[in-house]
Design a protein around this motif. Sequence first.
Motif, PDB file in Angstrom:
ATOM      1  N   SER A  14      -7.442  -1.708  -5.702  1.00 54.85           N
ATOM      2  CA  SER A  14      -8.024  -0.384  -5.917  1.00 54.85           C
ATOM      3  C   SER A  14      -7.310   0.344  -7.053  1.00 54.85           C
ATOM      4  CB  SER A  14      -7.966   0.461  -4.641  1.00 54.85           C
ATOM      5  OG  SER A  14      -6.624   0.628  -4.217  1.00 54.85           O
ATOM      6  N   ILE A  15      -5.982   0.504  -6.941  1.00 58.49           N
ATOM      7  CA  ILE A  15      -5.229   1.234  -7.964  1.00 58.49           C
ATOM      8  C   ILE A  15      -3.813   0.694  -8.066  1.00 58.49           C
ATOM      9  CG2 ILE A  15      -4.566   3.036  -6.314  1.00 58.49           C
ATOM     10  CD1 ILE A  15      -5.299   3.578 -10.067  1.00 58.49           C
ATOM     11  N   ALA A  16      -3.368   0.516  -9.280  1.00 57.49           N
ATOM     12  CA  ALA A  16      -1.963   0.205  -9.557  1.00 57.49           C
ATOM     13  C   ALA A  16      -1.533   1.198 -10.618  1.00 57.49           C
ATOM     14  CB  ALA A  16      -1.784  -1.232 -10.045  1.00 57.49           C
ATOM     15  N   ASN A  76       0.825  -1.201   0.000  1.00 56.41           N
ATOM     16  CA  ASN A  76       0.000   0.000   0.000  1.00 56.41           C
ATOM     17  C   ASN A  76       0.863   1.256   0.000  1.00 56.41           C
ATOM     18  OD1 ASN A  76      -2.181  -1.692   0.205  1.00 56.41           O
ATOM     19  ND2 ASN A  76      -2.648  -1.195   2.334  1.00 56.41           N
ATOM     20  N   GLY A  77       0.356   2.305  -0.648  1.00 56.53           N
ATOM     21  CA  GLY A  77       1.035   3.598  -0.591  1.00 56.53           C
ATOM     22  C   GLY A  77       2.123   3.744  -1.632  1.00 56.53           C
ATOM     23  N   TYR A  78       3.142   4.526  -1.265  1.00 53.65           N
ATOM     24  CA  TYR A  78       4.182   4.895  -2.216  1.00 53.65           C
ATOM     25  C   TYR A  78       5.203   3.782  -2.423  1.00 53.65           C
ATOM     26  CZ  TYR A  78       2.429   9.605  -1.255  1.00 53.65           C
ATOM     27  OH  TYR A  78       1.626  10.702  -1.107  1.00 53.65           O
ATOM     28  N   VAL A  79       5.717   3.708  -3.629  1.00 49.20           N
ATOM     29  CA  VAL A  79       6.851   2.837  -3.944  1.00 49.20           C
ATOM     30  C   VAL A  79       8.110   3.644  -3.652  1.00 49.20           C
ATOM     31  CG1 VAL A  79       7.962   1.429  -5.707  1.00 49.20           C
ATOM     32  CG2 VAL A  79       5.483   1.836  -5.808  1.00 49.20           C
ATOM     33  N   VAL A  80       8.932   3.187  -2.700  1.00 49.03           N
ATOM     34  CA  VAL A  80      10.089   3.966  -2.273  1.00 49.03           C
ATOM     35  C   VAL A  80      11.337   3.095  -2.273  1.00 49.03           C
ATOM     36  CG1 VAL A  80       8.635   5.454  -0.861  1.00 49.03           C
ATOM     37  CG2 VAL A  80       9.754   3.492   0.195  1.00 49.03           C
ATOM     38  N   ALA A 136       3.943   3.134   2.723  1.00 48.20           N
ATOM     39  CA  ALA A 136       4.929   2.984   1.658  1.00 48.20           C
ATOM     40  C   ALA A 136       5.495   1.573   1.712  1.00 48.20           C
ATOM     41  CB  ALA A 136       6.057   4.005   1.813  1.00 48.20           C
ATOM     42  N   PHE A 137       6.049   1.131   0.599  1.00 46.10           N
ATOM     43  CA  PHE A 137       6.728  -0.156   0.558  1.00 46.10           C
ATOM     44  C   PHE A 137       7.918  -0.047  -0.367  1.00 46.10           C
ATOM     45  CE2 PHE A 137       3.537  -0.197  -2.751  1.00 46.10           C
ATOM     46  CZ  PHE A 137       4.152  -0.806  -3.840  1.00 46.10           C
ATOM     47  N   SER A 138       8.841  -0.985  -0.233  1.00 43.77           N
ATOM     48  CA  SER A 138      10.110  -0.907  -0.943  1.00 43.77           C
ATOM     49  C   SER A 138      10.538  -2.292  -1.410  1.00 43.77           C
ATOM     50  CB  SER A 138      11.181  -0.327  -0.005  1.00 43.77           C
ATOM     51  OG  SER A 138      11.428  -1.237   1.065  1.00 43.77           O
ATOM     52  N   PRO A 139      11.624  -2.374  -2.198  1.00 44.18           N
ATOM     53  CA  PRO A 139      12.148  -3.695  -2.560  1.00 44.18           C
ATOM     54  C   PRO A 139      12.439  -4.563  -1.341  1.00 44.18           C
ATOM     55  CG  PRO A 139      13.147  -2.023  -3.942  1.00 44.18           C
ATOM     56  CD  PRO A 139      12.328  -1.291  -2.917  1.00 44.18           C
ATOM     57  N   ALA A 140      12.890  -3.941  -0.252  1.00 45.62           N
ATOM     58  CA  ALA A 140      13.161  -4.711   0.967  1.00 45.62           C
ATOM     59  C   ALA A 140      11.891  -5.375   1.490  1.00 45.62           C
ATOM     60  CB  ALA A 140      13.766  -3.809   2.033  1.00 45.62           C
ATOM     61  N   THR A 141      10.739  -4.700   1.356  1.00 52.34           N
ATOM     62  CA  THR A 141       9.464  -5.278   1.779  1.00 52.34           C
ATOM     63  C   THR A 141       9.173  -6.565   1.020  1.00 52.34           C
ATOM     64  OG1 THR A 141       8.634  -3.011   2.103  1.00 52.34           O
ATOM     65  CG2 THR A 141       7.007  -4.789   2.120  1.00 52.34           C
ATOM     66  N   VAL A 142       9.397  -6.506  -0.297  1.00 52.49           N
ATOM     67  CA  VAL A 142       9.110  -7.661  -1.148  1.00 52.49           C
ATOM     68  C   VAL A 142      10.105  -8.786  -0.896  1.00 52.49           C
ATOM     69  CG1 VAL A 142       8.945  -8.444  -3.550  1.00 52.49           C
ATOM     70  CG2 VAL A 142       7.997  -6.217  -2.881  1.00 52.49           C
ATOM     71  N   ARG A 143      11.371  -8.437  -0.744  1.00 54.07           N
ATOM     72  CA  ARG A 143      12.383  -9.467  -0.460  1.00 54.07           C
ATOM     73  C   ARG A 143      12.072 -10.181   0.862  1.00 54.07           C
ATOM     74  NH1 ARG A 143      16.948  -9.059  -3.701  1.00 54.07           N
ATOM     75  NH2 ARG A 143      17.164  -7.107  -4.879  1.00 54.07           N
ATOM     76  N   GLN A 144      11.636  -9.427   1.865  1.00 56.61           N
ATOM     77  CA  GLN A 144      11.316 -10.032   3.151  1.00 56.61           C
ATOM     78  C   GLN A 144      10.110 -10.953   3.035  1.00 56.61           C
ATOM     79  OE1 GLN A 144      13.285  -9.461   6.030  1.00 56.61           O
ATOM     80  NE2 GLN A 144      12.137 -11.298   6.613  1.00 56.61           N
ATOM     81  N   ALA A 145       9.113 -10.540   2.254  1.00 53.70           N
ATOM     82  CA  ALA A 145       7.929 -11.375   2.068  1.00 53.70           C
ATOM     83  C   ALA A 145       8.285 -12.690   1.379  1.00 53.70           C
ATOM     84  CB  ALA A 145       6.884 -10.620   1.246  1.00 53.70           C
ATOM     85  N   LEU A 146       9.144 -12.621   0.388  1.00 52.51           N
ATOM     86  CA  LEU A 146       9.582 -13.845  -0.296  1.00 52.51           C
ATOM     87  C   LEU A 146      10.326 -14.766   0.665  1.00 52.51           C
ATOM     88  CD1 LEU A 146      10.804 -12.257  -3.636  1.00 52.51           C
ATOM     89  CD2 LEU A 146       8.857 -13.807  -3.389  1.00 52.51           C
ATOM     90  N   SER A 147      11.111 -14.167   1.547  1.00 50.86           N
ATOM     91  CA  SER A 147      11.873 -14.956   2.516  1.00 50.86           C
ATOM     92  C   SER A 147      10.971 -15.586   3.562  1.00 50.86           C
ATOM     93  CB  SER A 147      12.917 -14.067   3.196  1.00 50.86           C
ATOM     94  OG  SER A 147      13.608 -14.760   4.204  1.00 50.86           O
ATOM     95  N   ASP A 148       9.901 -14.872   3.966  1.00 47.66           N
ATOM     96  CA  ASP A 148       9.023 -15.334   5.041  1.00 47.66           C
ATOM     97  C   ASP A 148       7.917 -16.271   4.563  1.00 47.66           C
ATOM     98  OD1 ASP A 148      10.497 -13.773   6.738  1.00 47.66           O
ATOM     99  OD2 ASP A 148       9.054 -12.115   6.815  1.00 47.66           O
ATOM    100  N   ASN A 149       7.675 -16.316   3.262  1.00 45.69           N
ATOM    101  CA  ASN A 149       6.542 -17.087   2.765  1.00 45.69           C
ATOM    102  C   ASN A 149       6.702 -18.576   3.070  1.00 45.69           C
ATOM    103  OD1 ASN A 149       4.034 -17.012   1.095  1.00 45.69           O
ATOM    104  ND2 ASN A 149       5.207 -18.459  -0.169  1.00 45.69           N
ATOM    105  N   ASN A 195      -2.270  -1.701  -3.813  1.00 52.22           N
ATOM    106  CA  ASN A 195      -3.045  -0.464  -3.658  1.00 52.22           C
ATOM    107  C   ASN A 195      -2.039   0.690  -3.645  1.00 52.22           C
ATOM    108  OD1 ASN A 195      -5.805  -1.702  -2.933  1.00 52.22           O
ATOM    109  ND2 ASN A 195      -4.424  -2.646  -1.437  1.00 52.22           N
ATOM    110  N   SER A 196      -1.610   1.119  -4.810  1.00 55.20           N
ATOM    111  CA  SER A 196      -0.510   2.083  -4.856  1.00 55.20           C
ATOM    112  C   SER A 196      -0.630   3.015  -6.047  1.00 55.20           C
ATOM    113  CB  SER A 196       0.833   1.332  -4.934  1.00 55.20           C
ATOM    114  OG  SER A 196       1.905   2.231  -5.158  1.00 55.20           O
TER     115      SER A 196
END
Length: 280
Positions: free
Chosen positions: A79-81, A6-10, A25-38, A49-50
């Motif tokens: 909602s929005i991409a 959600n929010g800004y891509v930073v 806001a979310f960042s590449p680190a957010t996505v990398r962490q999600a891949l690691s935790d999945n 939603n961004s």
Amino acid sequence: MRIALNGYVVASEEQWLYDWFGVEAFSPATVRQALSDNPKGEVLVFEINSGGGDVWAGNEIYTVLRSAEGIATRAEIQSIAASAASYLCLGCDTVVISPVAQMMVHLPSTFTEGDRTAHLRSVQMLDATRESILNAYELKAGERADRAHMRRLMNAQTWITAQEAADLGLVDGIMFADESVSPQVINAVGAGVRAIANSAAPGWDIQSLLARYEQLVRNGAAPADGHPVLDPAQPPEHSAPSGGTPETIADDWTRRARLAIEKCRSDILPPRWGGENTKN
């Protein structure tokens, strides 16, 4: 596992500042962490939603998702991409969109200071960036939309309804399609969202947040962990609130060279800054 983007891509190194202000806001680190935790064997679902943000961060997220091995990924545009979010989500194995959601594509933008040569260099960089973004659209759309057509949509800053996104091949399907929502209803809802987004106030940018952060810390606010204002006795223009050497933000080439796709406008009220509630 599900995670909301959600929010800004930073940029990853700037995530702390948005977190400090309570700006989504979310960042590449957010996505990398999600891949690691999945959990092993589970589909990793990203709820999108961004309104977009930093194009380099968007590029990194797209590449990280495309490179993920052994993890099935799914993007759900709720909602929005828009802007950078419109192509970073295409890195997922499957992309679906809510019947009330939209995508938005447009040209990258930046700021340039200097002589004619400096501005021409920016034009060349923006053209190259546009073509890089088109690669993501073209790879996803396949034969449904050629590169020239997608370039025209970017040039026109185009808001794309759920049905249009499906027709272009940018998404693999429309959510809740089995509930018999007609394309006419989907497109009508999309037009309403488009009107609201075009009339609302702009969002926060990294330069404004940095300046306000420094001001608040100098006035007694607790700094974010690991990000002090280096010398409270010095004038603000000689500090580096993100750490590092004490040089002006304006002279930091990494900030001057930032290529941020213009953020989608939002009518959501901004967070409180030290008792204030101000629109940017």
